[in-house]
Motif scaffolding. Structure first.
Motif, PDB file in Angstrom:
ATOM      1  N   UNK A   1      -3.358 -10.833   0.325  1.00 40.91           N
ATOM      2  CA  UNK A   1      -2.913 -10.089  -0.854  1.00 40.91           C
ATOM      3  C   UNK A   1      -3.631  -8.748  -0.985  1.00 40.91           C
ATOM      4  N   UNK A   2      -4.851  -8.691  -0.470  1.00 39.19           N
ATOM      5  CA  UNK A   2      -5.588  -7.415  -0.494  1.00 39.19           C
ATOM      6  C   UNK A   2      -4.823  -6.349   0.299  1.00 39.19           C
ATOM      7  N   UNK A   3      -4.276  -6.761   1.448  1.00 36.24           N
ATOM      8  CA  UNK A   3      -3.543  -5.780   2.274  1.00 36.24           C
ATOM      9  C   UNK A   3      -2.371  -5.205   1.470  1.00 36.24           C
ATOM     10  N   UNK A   4      -1.669  -6.057   0.734  1.00 35.77           N
ATOM     11  CA  UNK A   4      -0.532  -5.574  -0.077  1.00 35.77           C
ATOM     12  C   UNK A   4      -1.033  -4.638  -1.177  1.00 35.77           C
ATOM     13  N   UNK A   5      -2.178  -4.999  -1.758  1.00 36.78           N
ATOM     14  CA  UNK A   5      -2.702  -4.217  -2.892  1.00 36.78           C
ATOM     15  C   UNK A   5      -3.214  -2.838  -2.476  1.00 36.78           C
ATOM     16  N   UNK A   6      -3.267  -2.568  -1.179  1.00 41.33           N
ATOM     17  CA  UNK A   6      -3.769  -1.252  -0.743  1.00 41.33           C
ATOM     18  C   UNK A   6      -2.641  -0.318  -0.308  1.00 41.33           C
ATOM     19  N   UNK A   7      -1.389  -0.802  -0.358  1.00 41.09           N
ATOM     20  CA  UNK A   7      -0.277  -0.041   0.237  1.00 41.09           C
ATOM     21  C   UNK A   7      -0.086   1.341  -0.413  1.00 41.09           C
ATOM     22  N   UNK A   8      -0.008   1.375  -1.737  1.00 41.13           N
ATOM     23  CA  UNK A   8       0.174   2.686  -2.397  1.00 41.13           C
ATOM     24  C   UNK A   8      -1.065   3.571  -2.176  1.00 41.13           C
ATOM     25  N   UNK A   9      -2.250   2.940  -2.267  1.00 43.47           N
ATOM     26  CA  UNK A   9      -3.486   3.725  -2.131  1.00 43.47           C
ATOM     27  C   UNK A   9      -3.590   4.376  -0.749  1.00 43.47           C
TER      28      UNK A   9
ATOM     29  N   UNK B   1       4.008  -4.802  -7.515  1.00 48.54           N
ATOM     30  CA  UNK B   1       5.354  -4.319  -7.184  1.00 48.54           C
ATOM     31  C   UNK B   1       5.781  -4.645  -5.760  1.00 48.54           C
ATOM     32  N   UNK B   2       4.827  -4.793  -4.860  1.00 47.69           N
ATOM     33  CA  UNK B   2       5.204  -4.983  -3.449  1.00 47.69           C
ATOM     34  C   UNK B   2       5.074  -6.429  -2.976  1.00 47.69           C
ATOM     35  N   UNK B   3       4.375  -7.262  -3.721  1.00 49.94           N
ATOM     36  CA  UNK B   3       4.289  -8.679  -3.376  1.00 49.94           C
ATOM     37  C   UNK B   3       5.576  -9.337  -3.849  1.00 49.94           C
ATOM     38  N   UNK B   4       6.243 -10.056  -2.962  1.00 51.54           N
ATOM     39  CA  UNK B   4       7.561 -10.574  -3.342  1.00 51.54           C
ATOM     40  C   UNK B   4       7.484 -11.910  -4.088  1.00 51.54           C
ATOM     41  N   UNK B   5       6.330 -12.582  -4.047  1.00 56.88           N
ATOM     42  CA  UNK B   5       6.311 -13.923  -4.663  1.00 56.88           C
ATOM     43  C   UNK B   5       4.985 -14.250  -5.347  1.00 56.88           C
ATOM     44  N   UNK B   6       4.432 -13.288  -6.024  1.00 49.88           N
ATOM     45  CA  UNK B   6       3.184 -13.541  -6.750  1.00 49.88           C
ATOM     46  C   UNK B   6       3.518 -14.397  -7.978  1.00 49.88           C
TER      47      UNK B   6
ATOM     48  N   UNK C   1       8.209  -0.965 -12.607  1.00 50.31           N
ATOM     49  CA  UNK C   1       9.154   0.104 -12.225  1.00 50.31           C
ATOM     50  C   UNK C   1       8.940   0.491 -10.757  1.00 50.31           C
ATOM     51  N   UNK C   2       9.090  -0.503  -9.872  1.00 43.30           N
ATOM     52  CA  UNK C   2       8.854  -0.308  -8.442  1.00 43.30           C
ATOM     53  C   UNK C   2       9.768   0.769  -7.854  1.00 43.30           C
ATOM     54  N   UNK C   3      11.020   0.799  -8.299  1.00 40.26           N
ATOM     55  CA  UNK C   3      11.962   1.772  -7.704  1.00 40.26           C
ATOM     56  C   UNK C   3      11.532   3.203  -7.994  1.00 40.26           C
ATOM     57  N   UNK C   4      11.093   3.422  -9.235  1.00 40.95           N
ATOM     58  CA  UNK C   4      10.648   4.779  -9.590  1.00 40.95           C
ATOM     59  C   UNK C   4       9.448   5.181  -8.741  1.00 40.95           C
ATOM     60  N   UNK C   5       8.530   4.238  -8.546  1.00 43.11           N
ATOM     61  CA  UNK C   5       7.326   4.562  -7.776  1.00 43.11           C
ATOM     62  C   UNK C   5       7.655   4.811  -6.308  1.00 43.11           C
TER      63      UNK C   5
END
Ligand code: HMG
Length: 389
Positions: free
Chosen positions: A262-270, A290-295, A328-332
């Motif tokens: 999950x850490x890898x997903x949490x760094x995507x925008x950064x 926003x990017x994790x599909x099943x949290x 608002x994942x789409x906006x981001x």
């Protein structure tokens, strides 16, 4: 009563630098930047974006008229202050057309002040449950061209609407903190770039995390098993990983594997924005949500906030039922997708353009900046802001 994040949104400017290209220009191996540091792209603020406009752009599309009516406090965390006296919060209050009855104030403690704002907002809402607090965290990280910190620059802002019965995340009451007067990173009033003892700052970041994490586990008897994910203040994406590994004492069990994944997903925008100081932890939280599909709803997320100088805090949140419907994942995705890549040469030119400090009048060319809210110039020592909408 549950209190926490009702809405959350980010904004980052429309320009970015590719880290592979920056590495080549600096005579470094690109793998040092993309793997050793963990950054792919770095957001670049044009002269028409400052902490006020970044924050206003983050908040503007998120707030409804009803939200605005309910806001009675604006808390603005930044370490890129534009004025020793007037707070950035007052400018944003004006640009967003918030009610005159709402208070507005700026907070400072390096990258930590956004978290301080969240904790203060909680207390305020506990006393005024029908009110909402707008928390803004906005910064432009500047170390200077060809410095060792250059690879860890960035620009952006996060806007968080705090309320009772929040739709996204309840912020739990138990948290742990540590303050120590150290010189790992600072920016004196006369400098527009930071001073830093890079290695020392890394050591202190990890030491503070280890301390507040162990304080937390002693206080609550919780362990990694009680967490779905941990999010970190991310000056660069390798940093949180190093801190996290420092508490993986018993090797790689299921909890460690889940938290690492999950850490890898949490760094995507950064990875695509860079360091945004006060906003970095919350950009990482958004990335995860926003990017994790099943949290799972109801899961607990741990958050580590670190502001050099230094204050560290570990706190937690519980994901609310239906939280995904309020993101608002789409906006981001659109904000990041529509950005323009600039060459290293252009980056150096843009980086070197600064707001005049001698009182001269300057009008900026805003035609290339698509942001709804921008800085059009400076006149008689006063910043001129424009809202296109
Ligand atoms: P540096 O000296 O350029 O880099 O400084 P390095 O030599 O330490 O290398 C960085 C990593 O890349 C190392 O990995 C290398 O091994 C690796 P590590 O050993 O640390 O895991 N590496 C490679 N990997 C793959 N292929 C290669 C290769 N070459 C090397 N070819 C530093 C890096 C981050 C110190 C510098 O950029 C800096 O000073 N940045 C600013 C300070 C900072 O970000 N500190 C973080 C903690 S403090 C904090 O978070 C607060 C802050 O946000 C401010 C605030 O609170 O307001 C900064």
């Amino acid at each position: 009563m549950k209190i926490g994040i009702d809405k959350i949104s980010f904004y980052s400017p429309h320009l970015y630098v590719d880290m592979n290209e920056l590495a080549v220009a600096r005579g470094d191996d690109p793998a040092k930047y993309t793997i050793g540091i963990g950054q792919d792209e770095m957001a670049l603020a044009p002269i028409t974006q400052d902490p006020v406009t970044l924050a206003a752009n983050a908040a503007e599309q998120m707030l409804t008229a009803d939200d605005k009516d309910a806001i009675d406090l604006v808390l603005f965390g930044t370490e890129t202050g534009i004025d020793h006296s007037k707070s950035a919060a007052v400018y944003v209050h004006g640009l967003l057309g918030l009610p005159p009855e709402a208070r507005a104030v700026e907070l400072k403690q390096a990258c930590y002040s956004g978290t301080a704002a969240i904790q203060l907002a909680k207390g305020h809402i506990a006393l005024n449950p029908d009110k909402k607090v707008l928390v803004l965290a906005s910064d432009i990280a500047r170390y200077g061209l060809k410095t060792s910190g250059e690879v860890t620059q960035g620009a952006g802002a996060v806007a968080i609407l705090m309320s009772a019965d929040p739709k996204v995340m309840e912020i739990e009451n138990v948290c742990t903190a540590k303050t120590d007067d150290i010189m790992d990173f600072w920016r004196p009033n006369y400098s527009d770039t930071a001073y830093v003892d890079g290695k020392y700052s890394n050591e202190k970041y990890i030491e503070f995390f280890s301390d507040v994490w162990h304080q937390y586990t002693e206080k609550t008897n919780r362990s990694l098993d009680d967490f779905e994910a941990l999010c970190f203040h991310l000056p660069y994406t390798k940093m949180g990983l190093k801190a996290m590994q420092s508490v993986f004492a018993d090797g790689m069990g299921d909890a460690e594997k889940r938290i690492l994944s999950n850490y890898q997903i949490s760094t995507t925008y950064n990875r695509r924005i860079g360091n945004v100081y006060t906003a970095s932890l919350y950009v990482s939280l958004l990335s995860l949500l926003e990017l994790h599909t099943s949290l799972p709803e109801g899961s607990r997320i741990g958050m580590y906030s670190y502001g050099s100088g230094a204050v560290g805090e570990f706190f937690t949140g519980i994901l609310q039922d239906g939280y995904r419907d309020h993101l608002c994942a789409e906006r981001h995705e659109h904000i990041l997708k529509q950005r323009e890549k600039v060459s290293v040469e252009t980056y150096e030119k843009v980086f070197s353009q600064t707001v005049p400090v001698d009182g001269s009048t300057k009008v900026f060319d805003e035609t290339t900046d698509p942001a709804p809210i921008y800085l059009s110039g400076i006149k008689e020592h006063m910043r001129q802001y424009v809202c296109r909408t």
